[in-house]
Scaffold this active site. Structure first.
Site, mmCIF file in Angstrom:
data_model
loop_
_atom_site.group_PDB
_atom_site.id
_atom_site.type_symbol
_atom_site.label_atom_id
_atom_site.label_comp_id
_atom_site.label_asym_id
_atom_site.label_seq_id
_atom_site.Cartn_x
_atom_site.Cartn_y
_atom_site.Cartn_z
ATOM 1 N N GLU A 69 0.839 -1.195 0.000
ATOM 2 C CA GLU A 69 0.000 0.000 0.000
ATOM 3 C C GLU A 69 0.875 1.247 0.000
ATOM 4 O OE1 GLU A 69 -3.391 0.310 -0.309
ATOM 5 O OE2 GLU A 69 -2.402 2.198 -0.739
ATOM 6 N N GLU A 124 -1.812 9.111 4.784
ATOM 7 C CA GLU A 124 -2.865 9.590 5.661
ATOM 8 C C GLU A 124 -3.151 11.043 5.311
ATOM 9 O OE1 GLU A 124 -2.267 8.865 9.821
ATOM 10 O OE2 GLU A 124 -1.611 6.810 9.454
ATOM 11 N N PHE A 154 9.066 15.926 -0.517
ATOM 12 C CA PHE A 154 9.844 15.309 0.566
ATOM 13 C C PHE A 154 11.204 15.965 0.767
ATOM 14 C CE2 PHE A 154 7.156 12.076 2.367
ATOM 15 C CZ PHE A 154 6.091 12.166 1.479
ATOM 16 N N LEU A 155 11.301 17.204 0.299
ATOM 17 C CA LEU A 155 12.449 18.042 0.659
ATOM 18 C C LEU A 155 11.969 19.127 1.615
ATOM 19 C CD1 LEU A 155 14.510 18.489 -2.658
ATOM 20 C CD2 LEU A 155 14.941 16.931 -0.745
ATOM 21 N N GLY A 205 12.461 20.395 8.487
ATOM 22 C CA GLY A 205 11.701 20.695 9.698
ATOM 23 C C GLY A 205 11.951 19.686 10.789
ATOM 24 N N CYS A 232 4.189 4.862 9.931
ATOM 25 C CA CYS A 232 4.842 4.090 8.872
ATOM 26 C C CYS A 232 6.347 4.322 8.783
ATOM 27 C CB CYS A 232 4.192 4.408 7.539
ATOM 28 S SG CYS A 232 2.427 4.125 7.572
ATOM 29 N N LYS A 273 1.210 14.964 11.172
ATOM 30 C CA LYS A 273 1.167 15.841 10.004
ATOM 31 C C LYS A 273 -0.257 16.376 9.904
ATOM 32 C CE LYS A 273 -0.040 12.526 6.430
ATOM 33 N NZ LYS A 273 0.278 11.971 5.132
HETATM 34 C C1 UGA Z 1 3.767 7.311 4.202
HETATM 35 C C2 UGA Z 1 4.044 7.244 2.690
HETATM 36 O O1 UGA Z 1 4.137 8.557 2.151
HETATM 37 C C3 UGA Z 1 2.950 6.470 1.976
HETATM 38 O O2 UGA Z 1 3.263 6.350 0.604
HETATM 39 C C4 UGA Z 1 2.839 5.081 2.611
HETATM 40 O O3 UGA Z 1 1.797 4.326 2.011
HETATM 41 C C5 UGA Z 1 2.546 5.228 4.083
HETATM 42 O O4 UGA Z 1 3.610 5.982 4.704
HETATM 43 C C6 UGA Z 1 2.463 3.842 4.680
HETATM 44 O O5 UGA Z 1 3.464 3.124 4.670
HETATM 45 O O6 UGA Z 1 1.352 3.426 5.046
HETATM 46 P P1 UGA Z 1 2.188 8.823 5.755
HETATM 47 O O7 UGA Z 1 2.795 8.111 6.925
HETATM 48 O O8 UGA Z 1 0.719 9.013 5.704
HETATM 49 O O9 UGA Z 1 2.576 8.068 4.387
HETATM 50 O O10 UGA Z 1 2.838 10.269 5.731
HETATM 51 P P2 UGA Z 1 3.749 11.170 4.758
HETATM 52 O O11 UGA Z 1 2.925 12.170 4.095
HETATM 53 O O12 UGA Z 1 4.608 10.336 3.896
HETATM 54 O O13 UGA Z 1 4.651 11.901 5.848
HETATM 55 C C7 UGA Z 1 5.495 11.150 6.729
HETATM 56 C C8 UGA Z 1 6.227 12.075 7.651
HETATM 57 O O14 UGA Z 1 7.229 12.788 6.967
HETATM 58 C C9 UGA Z 1 5.350 13.134 8.329
HETATM 59 O O15 UGA Z 1 5.705 13.224 9.686
HETATM 60 C C10 UGA Z 1 5.684 14.418 7.607
HETATM 61 O O16 UGA Z 1 5.519 15.566 8.409
HETATM 62 C C11 UGA Z 1 7.148 14.170 7.271
HETATM 63 N N1 UGA Z 1 7.615 14.952 6.100
HETATM 64 C C12 UGA Z 1 7.073 14.732 4.879
HETATM 65 C C13 UGA Z 1 8.636 15.881 6.256
HETATM 66 O O17 UGA Z 1 9.156 16.078 7.372
HETATM 67 N N2 UGA Z 1 9.078 16.562 5.159
HETATM 68 C C14 UGA Z 1 8.540 16.361 3.927
HETATM 69 O O18 UGA Z 1 9.017 17.009 2.975
HETATM 70 C C15 UGA Z 1 7.524 15.421 3.783
#
Ligand code: UGA
Length: 460
Positions: A153, A157, A251-252, A255, A262, A323
């Site tokens: 998957e 979220e 994802f750049l 912070g 996950c 997030k």
């Molecule tokens: C993540 C993956 O993006 C999904 O593709 C995957 O399906 C999912 O895990 C999973 O394995 O179920 P998610 O945990 O919902 O999804 O969150 P993300 O949007 O990926 O963010 C993850 C973390 O990274 C958050 O804490 C967010 O704040 C942080 N983040 C994200 C950053 O610090 N910088 C960024 O540029 C992007």
């Protein structure tokens, strides 16, 4: 045991995040879906079309598909799998003490399904499992008429339904090509890219994707630190790097680093799996370390900005969820940061648009309030932890007027700082220059007060 397996009937085991959203989407797409859920409260909520989790659009969709009869929450495996052509296992794989994925829920679900499932059915593992798990489940199966595939998957979220309606790719891995194709047909449309492969590759695609994204974030966070040391601006650096299509801007975001259910679990599990095979995955070890350092760096900015002591200081924390657009607090940076600040003597007043109920038992020392203006009233400093739009759109002039101090530390670089400085505040962010300080004499080190070198104090 029912005699015929029908792919129109889908059984999903586990009404957790992934299970529930997938069930709702498949029902929306016209399948007959049954969700097997052991938790009675969860089942009762789903049965009346209510989502037990906060996910945009899910309540509306669930109530529609439950009302139409296409989605049912059931208690027993027998009811769930009867006649189902495809059984999707979407139970949790929480980390063990050693960082491995705990497969006990997956094994239990598979054993129970095998006892009841129709001949010719496919069991699709959607839970994130270490390499070789799906193959081992097939090898140890008591039913040679049932096939196993790995069906990872990729939904996020907060935008889970959209991700399922328009998947970036559908990956299915298994040794039986016909079974792989049957499962691959479940999601996406004619234009969706489908990658069909062996099950171990599918397992590693899942881990590799999360670990790569997490590493990308840790990389930009290290760059942010270098920006602070050299006077560069991480947002400009990330913009410039991201313009290269081979790199990309997503994802750049520098912070507080990655949290959630996950990334932390999967990065550690992949690193542990590599270890079992005799490999030291150094890059992942570093990514994990940088991520934990980010929390300490944020705490350090507040500590230094308030003159080196937090004893009796009141700090407002904006945002608790890991997030925006979720109430999920699993591995949320906010929890770690609040505990660090409290351990240093600060009094925390925290707010979040949707996660306060979940936060209550996790942050017993903090005061939790719904209104951000109430949270900042009388605060010596504000720490912005989750980039909810409501905080970006705050009337910062008003907010700073309500504060006792004027320090705002933006842990997500989501403000441009002008609102804060025009309101009389000092704006500190991650990898960008501090703004709003009075002009300093040449050679002055005043800005150093707000810099983020990890302080020599024990920070959890
Ligand atoms: C993540 C993956 O993006 C999904 O593709 C995957 O399906 C999912 O895990 C999973 O394995 O179920 P998610 O945990 O919902 O999804 O969150 P993300 O949007 O990926 O963010 C993850 C973390 O990274 C958050 O804490 C967010 O704040 C942080 N983040 C994200 C950053 O610090 N910088 C960024 O540029 C992007």
């Amino acid at each position: 045991m029912t005699s015929e397996a029908d792919d129109q009937i889908i059984c999903i085991i586990g009404a957790g995040y992934v299970g529930l959203v997938t069930a709702a989407r498949l029902a929306e797409a016209g399948r007959e879906v049954r969700v097997v859920e052991v938790d009675a409260d969860r089942r009762a909520a789903v049965a009346v079309g209510l989502s037990p989790i906060f996910e945009p659009g899910l309540d509306e969709l669930l109530s529609a598909v439950v009302a139409s009869g296409r989605l049912r929450a059931v208690e027993t495996m027998k009811e769930g799998v009867a006649g189902a052509g495809i059984v999707i296992v979407a139970v949790g794989t929480p980390p063990t003490h050693d960082g491995e994925a705990d497969l006990s829920q997956v094994r239990l679900a598979v054993d129970q399904a095998l006892a009841e499932v129709a001949p010719g059915a496919v069991i699709a593992i959607k839970s994130t499992v270490p390499p070789e798990t799906t193959r081992a489940l097939g090898r140890d199966s008591t039913r040679q008429d049932v096939t196993f595939v790995m069906f990872p998957e990729f939904l996020r979220e907060g935008s889970a339904l959209e991700d399922l309606r328009h998947p970036s790719r559908v990956v299915v891995g298994g040794e039986d090509v016909a079974a792989v194709r049957r499962v691959a047909a479940l999601l996406g449309g004619p234009d969706t890219t489908r990658l069909l492969c062996d099950s171990v590759s599918a397992e590693l695609i899942k881990y590799g994707s999360n670990a790569f994204l997490a590493t990308k974030i840790s990389f930009i966070n290290e760059m942010a630190q270098l920006c602070e040391l050299t006077g560069a601006d991480i947002e400009k650096v990330a913009d410039g790097m991201g313009l290269d299509p081979r790199i990309g801007r997503s994802f750049l975001g520098a912070g507080l680093g990655w949290g959630g259910s996950c990334f932390p679990k999967d990065v550690r599990a992949l690193e542990t799996s590599a270890g079992y095979h005799g490999q030291s995955f150094w890059l992942l070890k570093a990514a994990i370390e940088v991520n934990s350092q980010q929390r300490r760096r944020f705490t350090a900015k507040l500590l230094r900005g308030l003159g080196g002591s937090l004893e009796g200081r009141r700090i407002a924390i904006l945002g608790l969820a890991f997030k925006p657009f979720t109430d999920d607090l699993r591995q949320a940076p906010a929890l770690e940061v609040v505990r660090q600040l409290e351990d240093l003597g600060a009094q925390i007043v925290a707010t979040d648009p949707v996660a306060l109920d979940r936060a209550r038992s996790l942050l017993p020392r903090a005061t939790l309030v719904a209104d951000p203006y109430e949270a900042v009233t009388g605060a010596d400093a504000v720490g912005l932890v989750t980039e909810w739009p409501v905080y970006r759109e705050l009337d910062w002039g008003r907010a700073i007027g309500l504060m006792r101090g004027r320090l705002v530390v933006d842990g997500r670089n989501c403000l441009d700082g002008t609102d804060v400085t025009e309101g009389g505040g000092v704006y500190v962010s991650m990898g960008r220059r501090t703004r709003g300080l009075p002009p300093q004499a040449p050679g002055s080190t005043a800005e150093g007060v707000y810099s983020s070198t990890v302080p020599p104090v024990p920070l959890g």
